[in-house]
Design a protein around this motif. Sequence first.
Motif, PDB file in Angstrom:
ATOM      1  N   THR A   1     -36.483  74.543 -97.925  1.00 47.49           N
ATOM      2  CA  THR A   1     -35.893  75.793 -98.396  1.00 47.49           C
ATOM      3  C   THR A   1     -35.962  75.833 -99.914  1.00 47.49           C
ATOM      4  O   THR A   1     -36.257  74.829-100.568  1.00 47.49           O
TER       5      THR A   1
ATOM      6  N   TYR B   1     -38.858  77.835 -94.987  1.00 41.54           N
ATOM      7  CA  TYR B   1     -37.839  78.856 -94.766  1.00 41.54           C
ATOM      8  C   TYR B   1     -37.777  79.778 -95.976  1.00 41.54           C
ATOM      9  O   TYR B   1     -37.721  79.306 -97.104  1.00 41.54           O
ATOM     10  N   GLU B   2     -37.775  81.079 -95.742  1.00 41.28           N
ATOM     11  CA  GLU B   2     -37.833  82.108 -96.786  1.00 41.28           C
ATOM     12  C   GLU B   2     -39.169  82.034 -97.529  1.00 41.28           C
ATOM     13  O   GLU B   2     -39.240  82.060 -98.755  1.00 41.28           O
TER      14      GLU B   2
ATOM     15  N   ASP C   1     -40.692  83.961-100.711  1.00 44.59           N
ATOM     16  CA  ASP C   1     -40.361  83.640-102.099  1.00 44.59           C
ATOM     17  C   ASP C   1     -41.248  82.543-102.691  1.00 44.59           C
ATOM     18  O   ASP C   1     -40.965  82.008-103.756  1.00 44.59           O
TER      19      ASP C   1
ATOM     20  N   GLY D   1     -39.702  84.155 -92.860  1.00 43.58           N
ATOM     21  CA  GLY D   1     -39.324  84.957 -94.011  1.00 43.58           C
ATOM     22  C   GLY D   1     -39.284  86.442 -93.702  1.00 43.58           C
ATOM     23  O   GLY D   1     -39.449  86.862 -92.555  1.00 43.58           O
TER      24      GLY D   1
ATOM     25  N   GLN E   1     -37.741  91.052 -98.568  1.00 45.32           N
ATOM     26  CA  GLN E   1     -36.732  90.361 -99.363  1.00 45.32           C
ATOM     27  C   GLN E   1     -37.365  89.380-100.337  1.00 45.32           C
ATOM     28  O   GLN E   1     -36.838  88.301-100.564  1.00 45.32           O
TER      29      GLN E   1
END
Length: 185
Positions: free
Chosen positions: A45, A118-119, A122, A151, A155
């Motif tokens: 993360t 994760y995510e 970004d 993701g 965002q």
Amino acid sequence: EQQRVCDLVKDGRSVCVDSVAGSGKTTAAMHIAQQNPDKNIVMLTFNARLRAENERRIRQHGLSNITAHTFHSFVKNAYAIPCCTNDVEMTKFCLHPDISPPSSTIDKYFRVHLLIIYEAQDMTLLYYKLVLKIVEDMRTVSPNVQMCMFGDERQCINAQLGEGADYRCLTKCSQVFGGQGVCKE
């Protein structure tokens, strides 16, 4: 949809999951770990808050085959580089591709069946290079390591902050990571 992701992972596929906030991405990651108790899973993360939330969920589900790390904590522990606490140090690390993990960390951090990002929306160029390095090092002991990218392209916070994030690492996962043989949709 969560079960479909779990089934694809169980079948040995790497997957990209682009879905809105609140749609169950974290729950899907926990289900993957539950349904694949024989797979050693590392989740990366972008910050300590996300890591802590994922660690809480891992404990809540009583899972022992998945660990959550920030990118920095993974490099710090897996590569035994204690000063890797920020992006400046991470950049120095990425500029030295000849750095290998010490043998004492291989089993815990690199003998892995699945790497979850994760995510992923970004991800910056720095983190992209880091993921390629980590996967390369994992493949030395786990040649069939899978990837699961979670993701929400809507965002992409680091892009909004001018930090160079590129949501295409998520939305075009197969093309971005496909050359490394790690992502198939």
